[in-house]
Design a protein around this motif. Structure first.
Motif, mmCIF file in Angstrom:
data_model
loop_
_atom_site.group_PDB
_atom_site.id
_atom_site.type_symbol
_atom_site.label_atom_id
_atom_site.label_comp_id
_atom_site.label_asym_id
_atom_site.label_seq_id
_atom_site.Cartn_x
_atom_site.Cartn_y
_atom_site.Cartn_z
ATOM 1 N N GLN A 1 -32.346 70.230 49.000
ATOM 2 C CA GLN A 1 -31.700 69.549 49.093
ATOM 3 C C GLN A 1 -31.735 67.705 48.459
ATOM 4 N N ARG A 2 -33.091 67.508 48.960
ATOM 5 C CA ARG A 2 -33.668 66.343 48.269
ATOM 6 C C ARG A 2 -33.473 66.278 46.793
ATOM 7 N N ILE B 1 -34.176 64.311 41.303
ATOM 8 C CA ILE B 1 -34.003 64.644 39.854
ATOM 9 C C ILE B 1 -33.584 63.370 39.115
ATOM 10 N N GLY B 2 -32.412 62.767 39.742
ATOM 11 C CA GLY B 2 -32.146 61.650 38.924
ATOM 12 C C GLY B 2 -32.968 60.556 38.817
ATOM 13 N N ILE B 3 -33.842 60.394 39.957
ATOM 14 C CA ILE B 3 -34.537 59.266 40.117
ATOM 15 C C ILE B 3 -35.601 59.335 38.868
ATOM 16 N N PHE B 4 -36.147 60.522 38.897
ATOM 17 C CA PHE B 4 -37.203 60.702 37.607
ATOM 18 C C PHE B 4 -36.435 60.427 36.320
ATOM 19 N N GLN B 5 -35.253 61.014 35.975
ATOM 20 C CA GLN B 5 -34.354 60.751 34.779
ATOM 21 C C GLN B 5 -34.267 59.199 34.517
ATOM 22 N N ARG B 6 -33.829 58.412 35.526
ATOM 23 C CA ARG B 6 -33.516 57.007 35.495
ATOM 24 C C ARG B 6 -34.772 56.459 35.030
ATOM 25 N N LEU B 7 -35.948 56.809 35.722
ATOM 26 C CA LEU B 7 -37.254 56.181 35.297
ATOM 27 C C LEU B 7 -37.666 56.746 33.806
ATOM 28 N N GLY B 8 -37.133 57.648 32.987
ATOM 29 C CA GLY B 8 -37.454 57.912 31.726
ATOM 30 C C GLY B 8 -38.264 59.162 31.817
ATOM 31 N N ALA B 9 -38.584 59.969 32.756
ATOM 32 C CA ALA B 9 -39.078 61.427 32.542
ATOM 33 C C ALA B 9 -37.774 62.322 32.227
ATOM 34 N N THR C 1 -42.166 78.013 47.504
ATOM 35 C CA THR C 1 -42.723 77.091 46.479
ATOM 36 C C THR C 1 -41.435 76.786 45.328
ATOM 37 N N LEU C 2 -41.381 75.574 45.279
ATOM 38 C CA LEU C 2 -40.507 74.876 44.290
ATOM 39 C C LEU C 2 -41.522 74.522 43.003
ATOM 40 N N VAL C 3 -41.108 74.839 41.885
ATOM 41 C CA VAL C 3 -42.025 74.760 40.727
ATOM 42 C C VAL C 3 -40.911 73.689 39.564
ATOM 43 N N TRP C 4 -41.614 72.899 39.208
ATOM 44 C CA TRP C 4 -40.890 72.066 38.335
ATOM 45 C C TRP C 4 -41.748 71.692 37.108
ATOM 46 N N MET C 5 -41.208 71.126 35.966
ATOM 47 C CA MET C 5 -41.692 70.742 34.898
ATOM 48 C C MET C 5 -41.042 69.542 34.239
ATOM 49 N N LEU C 6 -41.874 68.508 34.225
ATOM 50 C CA LEU C 6 -41.621 67.097 33.500
ATOM 51 C C LEU C 6 -42.211 66.812 32.055
ATOM 52 N N ALA C 7 -41.513 66.187 31.288
ATOM 53 C CA ALA C 7 -41.976 65.683 30.131
ATOM 54 C C ALA C 7 -42.247 64.198 29.841
ATOM 55 N N ALA D 1 -43.849 53.577 39.046
ATOM 56 C CA ALA D 1 -42.445 53.093 39.333
ATOM 57 C C ALA D 1 -41.731 53.979 40.256
ATOM 58 N N PHE D 2 -41.799 55.253 40.385
ATOM 59 C CA PHE D 2 -41.423 56.232 41.281
ATOM 60 C C PHE D 2 -41.657 55.759 42.685
ATOM 61 N N ARG D 3 -43.165 55.722 42.737
ATOM 62 C CA ARG D 3 -43.702 55.535 44.301
ATOM 63 C C ARG D 3 -42.951 54.381 44.905
ATOM 64 N N THR D 4 -42.733 53.331 44.282
ATOM 65 C CA THR D 4 -42.307 52.290 44.966
ATOM 66 C C THR D 4 -40.656 52.105 44.779
ATOM 67 N N ASP D 5 -40.163 53.043 44.086
ATOM 68 C CA ASP D 5 -38.503 52.915 43.900
ATOM 69 C C ASP D 5 -37.798 52.873 45.466
ATOM 70 N N PRO D 6 -36.952 51.888 45.560
ATOM 71 C CA PRO D 6 -36.169 51.917 46.860
ATOM 72 C C PRO D 6 -35.251 53.087 47.071
ATOM 73 N N GLU D 7 -34.865 53.771 46.056
ATOM 74 C CA GLU D 7 -33.894 54.984 46.452
ATOM 75 C C GLU D 7 -34.840 56.297 46.465
ATOM 76 N N TRP D 8 -36.147 56.462 46.210
ATOM 77 C CA TRP D 8 -37.039 57.161 46.561
ATOM 78 C C TRP D 8 -37.430 56.966 48.081
ATOM 79 N N VAL D 9 -37.969 55.790 48.273
ATOM 80 C CA VAL D 9 -38.281 55.452 49.696
ATOM 81 C C VAL D 9 -37.175 55.957 50.652
#
Length: 108
Positions: free
Chosen positions: A26-27, A33-41, A55-61, A74-82
């Motif tokens: 759900q998270r 996913i959207g947060i990472f995309q917004r940040l450029g991943a 176990t969830l497995v995912w790949m980022l580029a 940027a992700f670690r301090t992103d207000p939406e992520w927090v």
């Protein structure tokens, strides 16, 4: 200095004897996913292991390794992520692997 990939495996730990993988899904569905995309991943794919359904497995580029470090900082301090982490806390065992493609790989 070339494009790099990160393979991440998140094994959700049970909370009060209840599996928490659905909370993790759900998270991801709601915003992770959207947060990472917004940040450029680039999200290459997200899978659930068939032999270990917790176990969830995912790949980022990323453009390169420096870009990866920028995205995660940027992700670690992103207000939406927090806020998302507070809404959907899931204890995880995390494994992460940084990868680069071979010269003969169809994926570059």
């Amino acid at each position: 200095d070339s494009r790099c990939f990160e393979l991440r495996m998140y094994t959700a730990q049970a909370v009060d004897d209840a599996p928490s993988i659905n909370t993790l899904h759900q998270r991801f569905r709601e915003a992770e996913i959207g947060i990472f995309q917004r940040l450029g991943a680039e999200i290459v794919a997200v899978w659930q292991r068939m032999d270990d359904t917790n176990t969830l497995v995912w790949m980022l580029a990323y453009r390169d390794r420096a870009h990866r470090d920028e995205v995660w900082a940027a992700f670690r301090t992103d207000p939406e992520w927090v806020a998302l982490l507070e809404k959907y806390p899931v204890p995880l065992q995390v494994q992460s692997y940084m990868l680069s493609t071979t010269d003969y790989s169809p994926l570059k």
